[in-house]
Design a protein around this motif. Structure first.
Motif, PDB file in Angstrom:
ATOM      1  N   CYS A  78       0.852  -1.199   0.000  1.00 53.48           N
ATOM      2  CA  CYS A  78       0.000   0.000   0.000  1.00 53.48           C
ATOM      3  C   CYS A  78       0.882   1.242   0.000  1.00 53.48           C
ATOM      4  O   CYS A  78       1.881   1.304   0.728  1.00 53.48           O
ATOM      5  N   LEU A  79       0.499   2.223  -0.804  1.00 53.19           N
ATOM      6  CA  LEU A  79       1.191   3.508  -0.843  1.00 53.19           C
ATOM      7  C   LEU A  79       0.233   4.585  -0.358  1.00 53.19           C
ATOM      8  O   LEU A  79      -0.874   4.726  -0.892  1.00 53.19           O
ATOM      9  N   VAL A  80       0.649   5.342   0.643  1.00 56.02           N
ATOM     10  CA  VAL A  80      -0.162   6.438   1.177  1.00 56.02           C
ATOM     11  C   VAL A  80       0.481   7.752   0.751  1.00 56.02           C
ATOM     12  O   VAL A  80       1.601   8.071   1.168  1.00 56.02           O
ATOM     13  N   LEU A  81      -0.222   8.509  -0.080  1.00 57.02           N
ATOM     14  CA  LEU A  81       0.257   9.812  -0.534  1.00 57.02           C
ATOM     15  C   LEU A  81      -0.442  10.895   0.293  1.00 57.02           C
ATOM     16  O   LEU A  81      -1.652  11.048   0.218  1.00 57.02           O
ATOM     17  N   GLY A  82       0.329  11.613   1.092  1.00 54.69           N
ATOM     18  CA  GLY A  82      -0.242  12.591   2.010  1.00 54.69           C
ATOM     19  C   GLY A  82      -0.575  11.931   3.329  1.00 54.69           C
ATOM     20  O   GLY A  82      -1.737  11.832   3.709  1.00 54.69           O
ATOM     21  N   SER A  83       0.441  11.480   4.033  1.00 55.74           N
ATOM     22  CA  SER A  83       0.206  10.668   5.235  1.00 55.74           C
ATOM     23  C   SER A  83      -0.346  11.475   6.403  1.00 55.74           C
ATOM     24  O   SER A  83      -1.031  10.928   7.268  1.00 55.74           O
ATOM     25  N   GLY A  84      -0.066  12.778   6.447  1.00 56.30           N
ATOM     26  CA  GLY A  84      -0.614  13.604   7.533  1.00 56.30           C
ATOM     27  C   GLY A  84      -0.262  13.045   8.899  1.00 56.30           C
ATOM     28  O   GLY A  84       0.899  12.776   9.200  1.00 56.30           O
ATOM     29  N   GLY A  85      -1.274  12.847   9.733  1.00 55.91           N
ATOM     30  CA  GLY A  85      -1.056  12.317  11.070  1.00 55.91           C
ATOM     31  C   GLY A  85      -0.864  10.817  11.139  1.00 55.91           C
ATOM     32  O   GLY A  85      -0.710  10.258  12.229  1.00 55.91           O
ATOM     33  N   GLY A  86      -0.889  10.138   9.992  1.00 55.30           N
ATOM     34  CA  GLY A  86      -0.597   8.706   9.962  1.00 55.30           C
ATOM     35  C   GLY A  86      -1.774   7.802  10.289  1.00 55.30           C
ATOM     36  O   GLY A  86      -1.578   6.654  10.703  1.00 55.30           O
TER      37      GLY A  86
END
Length: 217
Positions: A78-86
């Motif tokens: 999985c790729l998270v673009l814009g992880s922010g607070g996770g």
């Protein structure tokens, strides 16, 4: 109280009702009861966590994005673009401890906040890059993702890369054969949303739209 009511209640809190944990360059982290939340340049909550159950996904928008699992219930990558607070990283780490998660965030300050205040999983390394630069630097046909989550904004507007067909071609090239791409869009500007959806439909054979009740997404 449902999550939307909770979010609206947190946004209405005065300075005396919430505890300020951190403030820098417009980014603020607050505690209220057993909830922790992040705001950036305003009152809109960018990340929300129940400190008693940090891996539970609270945001209705994030829950909608996670519906990707209905199409590929056993992803390996999985790729998270814009992880922010996770939030995705915490939730997915408990969903399957064998899932390989790659995390991308454009702000070094937000990466630091996620690690210090939002229990960002220590085993996941976050790359500090914009989404489009990540694909430019890391694009590889030898490594693809079963899920790609895109939750990126320029303050509270869509970044320019979302209006570029090449961006979605890069996304598709980095998806596995049965991979799923999920993107969070704001419904402030109908023309912008239509323009983005038209680009997506030029690149992907199938698409679906989910409107989150009570949200502008």
């Amino acid at each position: 109280m449902d999550t939307l009511q909770l979010i609206h209640s947190l946004q209405r809190l005065t300075g005396q009702q919430k505890k300020l944990l951190f403030s820098q360059d417009g980014s603020c982290v607050y505690d209220y009861q057993h909830y922790r939340f992040l705001t950036i340049s305003g009152h809109a909550i960018q990340s929300l966590q129940d400190v008693k159950s940090p891996n539970v996904l609270l945001s209705p928008v994030n829950q909608a994005i996670l519906c990707s699992l209905a199409f590929i219930p056993k992803p390996k990558t999985c790729l998270v673009l814009g992880s922010g607070g996770g939030a995705f990283e915490r939730c997915l780490s408990t969903y399957d401890d064998k899932l390989i998660i790659s995390s991308v965030e454009a702000s070094e300050a937000i990466i630091d906040i996620a690690k210090r205040f939002f229990a960002f999983p220590a085993h996941i390394q976050t790359v500090c890059q914009t989404a489009e630069n990540y694909f430019f630097c890391h694009s590889s046909k030898q490594y693809t993702f079963d899920m790609i989550f895109c939750d990126i904004f320029d303050n509270e507007t869509h970044p320019t890369c979302l209006f570029d067909k090449n961006y979605y071609l890069q996304v598709r090239n980095n998806l596995s054969a049965q991979g799923v791409f999920s993107i969070n869009l704001l419904n402030d500007n109908e023309k912008d949303v239509i323009d983005i959806l038209l680009l997506i439909r030029q690149v992907f054979q199938y698409s679906a739209i989910m409107v989150v009740p009570g949200c502008n997404n």
